[in-house]
Design a protein around this motif. Structure first.
Motif, PDB file in Angstrom:
ATOM      1  N   LEU A   1     -21.767  37.318  66.479  1.00  0.00           N
ATOM      2  CA  LEU A   1     -21.141  37.116  65.171  1.00  0.00           C
ATOM      3  C   LEU A   1     -22.189  37.044  64.078  1.00  0.00           C
ATOM      4  O   LEU A   1     -23.300  36.573  64.297  1.00  0.00           O
ATOM      5  N   GLN A   2     -21.817  37.503  62.910  1.00  0.00           N
ATOM      6  CA  GLN A   2     -22.724  37.495  61.774  1.00  0.00           C
ATOM      7  C   GLN A   2     -22.348  36.345  60.834  1.00  0.00           C
ATOM      8  O   GLN A   2     -21.217  36.273  60.358  1.00  0.00           O
ATOM      9  N   PHE A   3     -23.297  35.456  60.587  1.00  0.00           N
ATOM     10  CA  PHE A   3     -23.099  34.321  59.696  1.00  0.00           C
ATOM     11  C   PHE A   3     -23.819  34.576  58.381  1.00  0.00           C
ATOM     12  O   PHE A   3     -24.954  35.052  58.381  1.00  0.00           O
ATOM     13  N   ILE A   4     -23.168  34.230  57.295  1.00  0.00           N
ATOM     14  CA  ILE A   4     -23.789  34.315  55.977  1.00  0.00           C
ATOM     15  C   ILE A   4     -23.673  32.941  55.335  1.00  0.00           C
ATOM     16  O   ILE A   4     -22.569  32.450  55.097  1.00  0.00           O
ATOM     17  N   ASP A   5     -24.826  32.314  55.092  1.00  0.00           N
ATOM     18  CA  ASP A   5     -24.853  31.015  54.417  1.00  0.00           C
ATOM     19  C   ASP A   5     -24.681  31.224  52.920  1.00  0.00           C
ATOM     20  O   ASP A   5     -25.419  31.993  52.305  1.00  0.00           O
ATOM     21  N   VAL A   6     -23.705  30.519  52.357  1.00  0.00           N
ATOM     22  CA  VAL A   6     -23.461  30.563  50.918  1.00  0.00           C
ATOM     23  C   VAL A   6     -23.846  29.184  50.381  1.00  0.00           C
ATOM     24  O   VAL A   6     -23.203  28.190  50.712  1.00  0.00           O
ATOM     25  N   ASN A   7     -24.880  29.136  49.576  1.00  0.00           N
ATOM     26  CA  ASN A   7     -25.356  27.867  49.030  1.00  0.00           C
ATOM     27  C   ASN A   7     -24.321  27.329  48.040  1.00  0.00           C
ATOM     28  O   ASN A   7     -24.090  27.912  46.983  1.00  0.00           O
ATOM     29  N   TRP A   8     -23.700  26.227  48.420  1.00  0.00           N
ATOM     30  CA  TRP A   8     -22.651  25.631  47.585  1.00  0.00           C
ATOM     31  C   TRP A   8     -23.178  25.235  46.207  1.00  0.00           C
ATOM     32  O   TRP A   8     -22.485  25.385  45.200  1.00  0.00           O
ATOM     33  N   ASP A   9     -24.398  24.720  46.165  1.00  0.00           N
ATOM     34  CA  ASP A   9     -24.959  24.294  44.878  1.00  0.00           C
ATOM     35  C   ASP A   9     -25.132  25.459  43.920  1.00  0.00           C
ATOM     36  O   ASP A   9     -25.040  25.290  42.711  1.00  0.00           O
ATOM     37  N   THR A  10     -25.350  26.657  44.441  1.00  0.00           N
ATOM     38  CA  THR A  10     -25.521  27.846  43.607  1.00  0.00           C
ATOM     39  C   THR A  10     -24.208  28.564  43.364  1.00  0.00           C
ATOM     40  O   THR A  10     -23.907  28.961  42.235  1.00  0.00           O
ATOM     41  N   TYR A  11     -23.398  28.765  44.411  1.00  0.00           N
ATOM     42  CA  TYR A  11     -22.211  29.620  44.321  1.00  0.00           C
ATOM     43  C   TYR A  11     -20.885  28.864  44.418  1.00  0.00           C
ATOM     44  O   TYR A  11     -19.825  29.488  44.416  1.00  0.00           O
ATOM     45  N   GLY A  12     -20.920  27.574  44.495  1.00  0.00           N
ATOM     46  CA  GLY A  12     -19.683  26.800  44.637  1.00  0.00           C
ATOM     47  C   GLY A  12     -18.724  26.930  43.466  1.00  0.00           C
ATOM     48  O   GLY A  12     -17.519  26.810  43.626  1.00  0.00           O
ATOM     49  N   ARG A  13     -19.245  27.188  42.304  1.00  0.00           N
ATOM     50  CA  ARG A  13     -18.399  27.334  41.124  1.00  0.00           C
ATOM     51  C   ARG A  13     -18.333  28.789  40.647  1.00  0.00           C
ATOM     52  O   ARG A  13     -17.962  29.066  39.525  1.00  0.00           O
ATOM     53  N   SER A  14     -18.685  29.709  41.530  1.00  0.00           N
ATOM     54  CA  SER A  14     -18.716  31.126  41.167  1.00  0.00           C
ATOM     55  C   SER A  14     -17.317  31.740  41.188  1.00  0.00           C
ATOM     56  O   SER A  14     -16.375  31.166  41.739  1.00  0.00           O
ATOM     57  N   ARG A  15     -17.214  32.923  40.610  1.00  0.00           N
ATOM     58  CA  ARG A  15     -15.938  33.645  40.636  1.00  0.00           C
ATOM     59  C   ARG A  15     -15.543  33.993  42.066  1.00  0.00           C
ATOM     60  O   ARG A  15     -14.368  33.985  42.406  1.00  0.00           O
ATOM     61  N   MET A  16     -16.537  34.329  42.901  1.00  0.00           N
ATOM     62  CA  MET A  16     -16.237  34.661  44.284  1.00  0.00           C
ATOM     63  C   MET A  16     -15.596  33.470  44.993  1.00  0.00           C
ATOM     64  O   MET A  16     -14.575  33.609  45.651  1.00  0.00           O
ATOM     65  N   ALA A  17     -16.187  32.285  44.843  1.00  0.00           N
ATOM     66  CA  ALA A  17     -15.618  31.084  45.465  1.00  0.00           C
ATOM     67  C   ALA A  17     -14.226  30.802  44.914  1.00  0.00           C
ATOM     68  O   ALA A  17     -13.324  30.412  45.657  1.00  0.00           O
ATOM     69  N   GLU A  18     -14.050  31.036  43.637  1.00  0.00           N
ATOM     70  CA  GLU A  18     -12.741  30.827  43.017  1.00  0.00           C
ATOM     71  C   GLU A  18     -11.710  31.806  43.586  1.00  0.00           C
ATOM     72  O   GLU A  18     -10.594  31.419  43.926  1.00  0.00           O
TER      73      GLU A  18
END
Length: 134
Positions: free
Chosen positions: A75-92
């Motif tokens: 499986l391929q895991f991609i870490d998304v840094n919450w502090d950087t991208y938590g409020r991003s459009r993608m997360a939204e």
């Protein structure tokens, strides 16, 4: 600091260095996300922080699951840094409202989700869903 918090944080500090090598993780960036969505790949997005004990426990449980079932290492895991991208459009758009969220994605669509539940059985179930979606 209470004793339980201290012991848990201390244990996580000693366990975590081996976790990073237990499974392959890519670091999220918008270009990687565009690349992954354009393919038929199944990925697990891991919205996490380095300071969250729940995120650290979840990492250890993922590593344990992979060592118990070698098929999970595909499986391929991609870490998304919450502090950087938590409020991003993608997360939204993905409706990710908190750190410690795991999303199984294929072609930009959600296959499975686990939010703030660092439980071995639930993590294995999510990883099974990722394998089934391939």
């Amino acid at each position: 600091m209470n004793r339980r918090a201290f012991l848990t944080a201390t244990a996580a500090t000693f366990v975590l260095p081996g976790v990073a090598s237990a499974f392959q993780v890519r670091t999220f960036n918008p270009a990687l996300w565009d690349e992954v969505r354009a393919t038929d790949q199944v990925v697990i997005l891991n919205f996490r922080t380095n300071w969250s004990l729940t995120c650290q426990i979840k990492q250890e449980l993922i590593a344990e699951a992979i060592s118990a079932n070698p098929e999970y290492s595909e499986l391929q895991f991609i870490d998304v840094n919450w502090d950087t991208y938590g409020r991003s459009r993608m997360a939204e758009r993905l409706k990710v409202e908190r750190r410690s969220t795991l999303l199984v994605m294929k072609n930009g669509s959600e296959v499975a989700r686990l939010v703030n539940e660092p439980e071995a059985g639930k993590i294995r179930s999510l990883m099974d869903a990722a394998l089934a979606a391939r």
